[in-house]
Design an enzyme around this catalytic site. Structure first.
Site, PDB file in Angstrom:
ATOM      1  N   GLN A 371       0.784  -1.227  -0.231  1.00 13.55           N
ATOM      2  CA  GLN A 371       0.166   0.164   0.081  1.00 13.55           C
ATOM      3  C   GLN A 371       0.725   1.192   0.083  1.00 13.55           C
ATOM      4  O   GLN A 371       1.882   1.434   0.816  1.00 13.55           O
ATOM      5  CB  GLN A 371      -0.909  -0.004   1.294  1.00 13.55           C
ATOM      6  CG  GLN A 371      -2.014  -1.125   1.333  1.00 13.55           C
ATOM      7  CD  GLN A 371      -1.250  -2.264   2.115  1.00 13.55           C
ATOM      8  OE1 GLN A 371      -0.340  -2.480   2.193  1.00 13.55           O
ATOM      9  NE2 GLN A 371      -2.445  -2.825   2.498  1.00 13.55           N
ATOM     10  N   GLN A 393      -0.187  -0.387  -5.685  1.00 12.75           N
ATOM     11  CA  GLN A 393      -1.355  -0.612  -4.770  1.00 12.75           C
ATOM     12  C   GLN A 393      -1.835   0.574  -3.949  1.00 12.75           C
ATOM     13  O   GLN A 393      -1.030   1.422  -3.545  1.00 12.75           O
ATOM     14  CB  GLN A 393      -0.770  -1.926  -3.738  1.00 12.75           C
ATOM     15  CG  GLN A 393      -1.977  -2.241  -2.912  1.00 12.75           C
ATOM     16  CD  GLN A 393      -1.746  -3.509  -2.203  1.00 12.75           C
ATOM     17  OE1 GLN A 393      -0.761  -3.986  -2.149  1.00 12.75           O
ATOM     18  NE2 GLN A 393      -2.570  -3.647  -1.177  1.00 12.75           N
ATOM     19  N   ASP A 394      -3.155   0.797  -4.238  1.00 14.27           N
ATOM     20  CA  ASP A 394      -3.773   1.842  -3.481  1.00 14.27           C
ATOM     21  C   ASP A 394      -3.271   3.249  -3.981  1.00 14.27           C
ATOM     22  O   ASP A 394      -3.203   4.064  -3.297  1.00 14.27           O
ATOM     23  CB  ASP A 394      -3.733   1.546  -2.214  1.00 14.27           C
ATOM     24  CG  ASP A 394      -4.294   0.672  -1.409  1.00 14.27           C
ATOM     25  OD1 ASP A 394      -5.043  -0.097  -2.026  1.00 14.27           O
ATOM     26  OD2 ASP A 394      -4.028   0.475  -0.199  1.00 14.27           O
ATOM     27  N   ASP A 415      -6.539  -2.784  -6.214  1.00  9.10           N
ATOM     28  CA  ASP A 415      -7.280  -1.821  -5.554  1.00  9.10           C
ATOM     29  C   ASP A 415      -6.969  -0.261  -5.781  1.00  9.10           C
ATOM     30  O   ASP A 415      -6.966   0.556  -5.119  1.00  9.10           O
ATOM     31  CB  ASP A 415      -7.520  -1.981  -4.048  1.00  9.10           C
ATOM     32  CG  ASP A 415      -7.971  -3.412  -3.768  1.00  9.10           C
ATOM     33  OD1 ASP A 415      -8.190  -4.113  -4.502  1.00  9.10           O
ATOM     34  OD2 ASP A 415      -7.439  -3.757  -2.656  1.00  9.10           O
ATOM     35  N   ARG A 483     -13.400  -5.346  -6.504  1.00  2.69           N
ATOM     36  CA  ARG A 483     -13.794  -6.326  -5.584  1.00  2.69           C
ATOM     37  C   ARG A 483     -14.294  -5.301  -4.347  1.00  2.69           C
ATOM     38  O   ARG A 483     -13.936  -4.242  -4.232  1.00  2.69           O
ATOM     39  CB  ARG A 483     -12.560  -7.147  -5.042  1.00  2.69           C
ATOM     40  CG  ARG A 483     -11.441  -6.262  -4.606  1.00  2.69           C
ATOM     41  CD  ARG A 483     -10.333  -7.381  -3.827  1.00  2.69           C
ATOM     42  NE  ARG A 483      -9.165  -6.694  -3.480  1.00  2.69           N
ATOM     43  CZ  ARG A 483      -8.277  -7.294  -2.831  1.00  2.69           C
ATOM     44  NH1 ARG A 483      -8.549  -8.545  -2.436  1.00  2.69           N
ATOM     45  NH2 ARG A 483      -7.205  -6.389  -2.403  1.00  2.69           N
TER      46      ARG A 483
END
Length: 580
Positions: A371, A393-394, A415, A483
Site C-alpha cells: 500500500q 497498490q492503492d 485496488d 472487488r
C-alpha cells in the site's frame, strides 16, 4: 385565511420541523414516520387530495399529524433505522423538549461527546504503546485526525440547521447526506487504521466508536427518507437543485481550460527560483489558514520531492501545472516501511473546492512496498483535470465527499482506485501495471459501509487498458474490474472501453462470500473485447443489465449535482450520457 392557505402553512412548518429534527444525527423524530421504500428511494403516496379540500387529508396535512405523534412512540420513530435499540435509547427523556433546535443540540452533543471520548482515549492509548508498536502509534495518530474531521462534519450539519432556510430545503438535505456519509467514513477510517496491528487497541477503539457510529447511521437513514419525501410532496417555493457555485465570481466559464500563462496566479512555485517559492509547501504556508476565495498556485515544471497536505478549511485552492509529465509531485511512503495506508499519501487534499490541472501525483515506492498512496482526496467538491496519478497498490484514495475527474490517467495494480467518495471519472484512462509475482490486479475497491451512504465509483467513457509490461506477461495475470472493500460497495462502469485482458468474470470477491449479496455493481453500454457480460459473476449484488433511467442517475449532473459546481469552472464536463 382560507383552509387551503392554512393547511399549506402548517405543512411547510411541518417540513421545516422534520428537517431541523432529522438533519443532524442520532435518530431524532420526524423522518422515520414518513415510511417509504426499504431501498431509500422515493416515498410513495396514497393519493390524498393535495388541495386541502373535500375532507381528505393531503400528504401535507399528514406530515403535520405525523409530527404530532413523533414524540409519542420511539419505536415508530426508530423503525427505519439499522440500530433501533441505540436509537430508542438516545430518545429516552427528550419527549418534554418541544424546540426542534434544542432536540438537535441534545443529539449533537451526545454524538460529539462520544467521539471526543474516543479522541481522548486515543491519546492515552498512545502513551501506553509509545515505543512498543509504531503501527499502533500511527493508527492512533490517524484516529485523532479523522475523528476530529467526523466532528467537523457533524458540526456542519448543526450549523446548516441553525441557518435553516425553507427555500433551500432540498439543497440542505443533499449536503447533509454527503456530510453524514463523510462522518461515517472518517469513523470507519479510524477503525481501519488498526488492521494488521497487534494487541487489543483496535478493538478498544471500535468499542468506543460503536454508539457514535450507530447514531450517525440512524441520522443518515432518516435524512435519506426525508430526501425521498421531498421528491414526492411538492411544496410551492421549495428550491430544487443546489446553488453552491464554489467558483462563482472568480473564474468565468472557460478560464481553467485556457493557457496557464493567461491565468494570473496568486503564487508561482519554481524549483529554479524564478517564482516566489521553490516548494509547494512554502507556497501553501502563504495561503490564509481559513481561505474561502479561489487561490491559484502556478507550479512550474519540475519534480517536487515533498509531501503536500492542503489542510481542512483551506478551501478553493487551485494547483496549475505545466503538464502531468512536466510538473510532478512525488514521494515514497508505504506500508512495508511501517506507515499506515491513510498516511502514505504523497499529496492529501482536505480543503473543499480544490482543483488540480496539468499535475502529476506519484508514489514511487513500487509494487514490493504494497500500500502506497499517490493522492488522497478527503475534501468536498474537488476537481482534477488532465492529471496523472501513478503508483501500484492503492494509488488513488477517493476517501470521502464529492469528486470529479476528467481526462486523467490513473495507473496501478491492486485496488488502485479505492475509497468511499461520490467519485465520477469521465474520459479517464485506468492503466493496469505489472504486479508482484502471484498477485492479481483489481482496478477498483469501493468502500461504502452503510446502505444509505452516498458513496460510489463511476467510470463513464473511460478506457481500462494494460501497461505494456503487464501485457507481455506469460502466462497472463488475472485482472478484474473491482472487488468489494466494504459490505455495500458500489461501482458503476458505463459507456467505457474495456480491453480484452480483463477476466471474463469481471469482478473478484474480497474473501469468501463477503458482501456478494449486498454490493451494488453495474455495467452499462460498455465496448471493447473485455466488455461482454456473458460470463460475468452471478452474484446477487451484480447487475448485468440496468435501465437507461437508472444509468442516468450516475451521471455527474444527477449524481454529483455537477451543473452547479463543476460546470462554472470551465473544466470539460458532460452532465448526462456521453456521445461515444
Amino acid at each position: 385565511m382560507g383552509s387551503g392557505e392554512k393547511n399549506k402553512k402548517v405543512a411547510v412548518a411541518g417540513v421545516a420541523y422534520i428537517l431541523l429534527v432529522a438533519c443532524c444525527v442520532s435518530g431524532l423524530p420526524g423522518l422515520s414516520l414518513i415510511g417509504g421504500s426499504s431501498d431509500g428511494g422515493a416515498v410513495s403516496s396514497d393519493g390524498g387530495d393535495v388541495s386541502g379540500s373535500g375532507g381528505i387529508l393531503s400528504p401535507l396535512d399528514k406530515i403535520d399529524g405525523l409530527i404530532s405523534s413523533a414524540t409519542k412512540s420511539t419505536k415508530t420513530i426508530c423503525a427505519p433505522t439499522d440500530y433501533k435499540e441505540t436509537c430508542e435509547r438516545s430518545l429516552a427523556g427528550v419527549h418534554n423538549i418541544h424546540d426542534p433546535k434544542e432536540l438537535i443540540k441534545v443529539a449533537f452533543t451526545t454524538v460529539v461527546e462520544s467521539i471526543n471520548t474516543a479522541i481522548t482515549k486515543s491519546e492515552l492509548f498512545k502513551e501506553e504503546v509509545e515505543g512498543k508498536d509504531p503501527r499502533i502509534s500511527g493508527a492512533l495518530d490517524t484516529c485523532k485526525a479523522v475523528l476530529q474531521y467526523s466532528i467537523d462534519d457533524l458540526t456542519r450539519c448543526f450549523d446548516k440547521a441553525e441557518d435553516f432556510k425553507l427555500t433551500k430545503i432540498e439543497d440542505y438535505a443533499k449536503d447533509l447526506r454527503v456530510w453524514l456519509s463523510g462522518a461515517i467514513t472518517h469513523q470507519e477510517t479510524c477503525i481501519d487504521a488498526f488492521e494488521n496491528t497487534t494487541g487489543n487497541t483496535g478493538e478498544s477503539m471500535k468499542h468506543l466508536l460503536k454508539m457514535a457510529g450507530e447514531l450517525t447511521s440512524d441520522g443518515l437513514a432518516m435524512i435519506t427518507r426525508f430526501t425521498g419525501l421531498l421528491h414526492t410532496v411538492k411544496i410551492p417555493g421549495l428550491h430544487h437543485g443546489l446553488n453552491h457555485r464554489l467558483l462563482e465570481g472568480e473564474f468565468p466559464v472557460g478560464d481553467l481550460t485556457a493557457d496557464p500563462a493567461s491565468i494570473k496566479p496568486d503564487i508561482v512555485v519554481a524549483k529554479d527560483g524564478s517564482g516566489q517559492y521553490k516548494t509547494i509547501n512554502d507556497a501553501l504556508s502563504a495561503v490564509p489558514a481559513k481561505n474561502n476565495r479561489t487561490f491559484v498556485i502556478f507550479i512550474k515544471a519540475g519534480v517536487y520531492n515533498e509531501y503536500v497536505v492542503v489542510p481542512r478549511k483551506m478551501n478553493k485552492v487551485v494547483f496549475l501545472g505545466e503538464g502531468p509529465t512536466k510538473t510532478r509531485i512525488t514521494g515514497n511512503k508505504n506500508y512495508i516501511d511501517g506507515v499506515g495506508t491513510y498516511q502514505t499519501a504523497t499529496v492529501a487534499i482536505e480543503g473543499d473546492g480544490f482543483i488540480a490541472r496539468d499535475i502529476g501525483f506519484e508514489n514511487s515506492a513500487g509494487a514490493e512496498k504494497h500500500q502506497a498512496v499517490a493522492l488522497r482526496v478527503s475534501a468536498d467538491m474537488t476537481m482534477f483535470y488532465n492529471c496523472h496519478i501513478d503508483a501500484y497498490q492503492d494509488t488513488l484514495y477517493t476517501h470521502a465527499y464529492r469528486q470529479y475527474y476528467r481526462d486523467c490517467t490513473i495507473t496501478g495494480t491492486i485496488d488502485f482506485i479505492f475509497g468511499d467518495a461520490e467519485a465520477v471519472f469521465q474520459n479517464c484512462k485506468m492503466v493496469v501495471r505489472k504486479p508482484l509475482e502471484n498477485q492479481a490486479c483489481m482496478v477498483t475497491a469501493q468502500g461504502r459501509k452503510e446502505y444509505n451512504e452516498v458513496g460510489g465509483i463511476v467510470l463513464q467513457n473511460c478506457s481500462i487498458l494494460p501497461d505494456p509490461a503487464l501485457e507481455a506477461l506469460s502466462p497472463p495475470v488475472k485482472v478484474y474490474l473491482g472487488r468489494p472493500w466494504k459490505e455495500f460497495s458500489r461501482t458503476v462502469i458505463m459507456q467505457s472501453y474495456i480491453d480484452g485482458f480483463i477476466a471474463p468474470e469481471g469482478w473478484a470477491p474480497w474473501e469468501g462470500d463477503y458482501a456478494l449479496d449486498t454490493l451494488w455493481y453495474a455495467e452499462y453500454e460498455n465496448r471493447g473485447p473485455g466488455a461482454s457480460t456473458a460470463d460475468r459473476v452471478n452474484w446477487k449484488g451484480y447487475r448485468k443489465n440496468i435501465s437507461p433511467e437508472l444509468a442516468q442517475q450516475f451521471t455527474p449532473g444527477a449524481y454529483l449535482d455537477g451543473d452547479e459546481w463543476i460546470k462554472p469552472s470551465g473544466i470539460p464536463y458532460e452532465s448526462g450520457m456521453m456521445k461515444v
